[in-house]
Design an enzyme around this catalytic site. Structure first.
Site, short mmCIF file in Angstrom:
data_model
loop_
_atom_site.label_atom_id
_atom_site.label_comp_id
_atom_site.label_asym_id
_atom_site.label_seq_id
_atom_site.Cartn_x
_atom_site.Cartn_y
_atom_site.Cartn_z
N GLY A 34 27.09 24.21 87.37
CA GLY A 34 28.03 24.96 87.54
C GLY A 34 27.77 26.49 87.19
N GLY A 37 26.59 26.77 83.97
CA GLY A 37 25.58 25.92 83.51
C GLY A 37 24.28 26.03 84.05
N ASP A 57 25.24 16.64 85.63
CA ASP A 57 26.53 17.08 86.18
C ASP A 57 26.67 16.05 87.67
OD1 ASP A 57 28.63 18.68 87.28
OD2 ASP A 57 27.50 20.61 86.83
N ALA A 141 33.81 24.67 77.58
CA ALA A 141 34.83 24.35 78.56
C ALA A 141 36.08 24.90 78.01
CB ALA A 141 34.77 22.81 79.03
N ASP A 173 33.26 36.41 72.74
CA ASP A 173 34.10 37.27 72.29
C ASP A 173 33.52 38.38 71.51
OD1 ASP A 173 36.43 36.16 73.68
OD2 ASP A 173 36.67 34.68 71.94
N HIS A 200 40.22 31.49 71.22
CA HIS A 200 39.29 31.71 72.38
C HIS A 200 40.34 32.30 73.29
CE1 HIS A 200 36.06 32.84 74.72
NE2 HIS A 200 36.22 31.48 75.52
#
Length: 338
Positions: A34, A37, A57, A141, A173, A200
């Site tokens: 992804g 990823g 994946d 995720a 963050d 988050h």
């Protein structure tokens, strides 16, 4: 105490690339094809801390693995495709990073991802609990405020829960806070460190500017604008990408930074500190992000919130209700799964 132990923000990433650091860590990336990823896997492949890198994946991993395997670094890369190959991808893994899931689009909150990503994370967590129950689990995720409670409940169901080994990766963050403070003060961002506590998402992201190293001061209006930007920085990227995705490159950097810090600590390095969303008794929330002293077995000590200003205390108080709701949503989802 926190400021005394803190090292420059990018030190872990630099060490991850340093040729003098040798280790034989086995790391698995779940969701390796992804947007997060792929660049995350590239950064991990560059590190001599890692000897084996397993990429899993549901599509494209043979190609991603073949591509990365040509890079002249020591990590052996192997791709695993589809649920039938998931167990093999996890065997022997010491650290598992989970960036799998769907990204945000304009107008979406992290919580809008819940229905899709909750199922993905629960299934991957179950596989980890079965095939590498003692690994360090690093969940990227979203929504992290819910996916960490889900992961924890799944591990409890399998009888292998260890709260010191399950981490919600909130490092982006901190990276953003360091960058934005450095921009405003004309500092080198690699030398700035701002603890970010809470959760988050939105107002649960609580930057402790009063604990920044080096010490910085802002007028109240500028401080509020800065904190608002840190809290909504993900949305800033989602809007800028105009439907083409969310923060992937900066998240990959932040994920790699956290993994390298964790590997440093697992190797016996002392004084390694990162903030992370974990099981906590620091507030009335069952999970909360604070600075953590990392060690060979994961969390060595929760360093807590530390000294805060009345303004920061107010932010914590205002975040509690949303955090509690997100945590409960994750726990209820996991408990309802068969």
């Amino acid at each position: 105490m926190y400021a005394r132990l803190t090292r420059p923000a990018s030190a872990a990433l630099r060490r991850g690339f340093a040729t003098s650091a040798q280790n034989n860590a086995k790391v698995a990336v779940l969701g390796a094809s992804g947007g997060i990823g792929q660049p995350l896997s590239l950064l991990l492949k560059n590190s001599p801390l890692i000897s084996r890198l397993n990429l899993y994946d549901i599509a494209h991993t043979p190609g991603v693995a073949a591509d990365l395997s040509h890079i002249e670094t020591r990590a052996e890369v192997k791709g695993f495709l589809g649920p039938e190959q998931l167990p093999e991808s996890l065997k022997g893994s010491e650290v598992v990073v989970i960036p799998a899931g769907v990204p945000r689009k304009p107008g979406m909150t992290r919580d809008d991802l819940f229905n899709t990503n909750a199922t993905i994370v629960a299934n991957l967590a179950a596989a980890c609990a079965k095939h590498c129950p003692e690994a360090m689990i690093c969940v990227i995720a979203n929504p992290v405020n819910s996916t960490i409670p889900i992961t924890s409940e799944v591990f409890k169901k399998h009888g292998v829960y260890n709260p010191n080994r399950i981490f919600g990766v909130t490092t982006l963050d901190i990276v953003r806070a360091n960058t934005f403070v450095a921009e405003l003060k004309g500092l080198d961002p690699a030398r700035v460190n701002v603890p970010v506590i809470g959760g988050h998402a939105g107002k649960t992201i609580i930057p402790l500017i009063s604990q920044c190293t080096p010490k910085v001061d802002f007028p109240e209006d500028q401080l509020k604008t800065l904190i608002g930007r840190i809290q909504e920085a993900g949305t800033e990227v989602v809007k800028a990408k105009a439907g083409a995705g969310s923060a992937t490159l900066s998240m990959a950097y932040a994920g790699a930074r956290f993994v390298f810090s964790l590997l440093d600590a697992m190797n016996g390095k002392e004084g390694v500190i990162e903030c992370s969303f974990v099981r906590s008794e620091e507030t009335e929330c069952a999970y909360f992000s604070t600075p953590l002293l990392l060690g060979k077995n994961g969390i060595e000590k929760n360093l807590g919130i530390g000294k805060t200003t009345p303004f920061e205390n107010k932010m914590v108080a205002e975040a509690v209700a949303e955090l509690k709701a997100s945590i409960k949503k994750g726990e209820d989802f996991a408990k309802s799964m068969k």
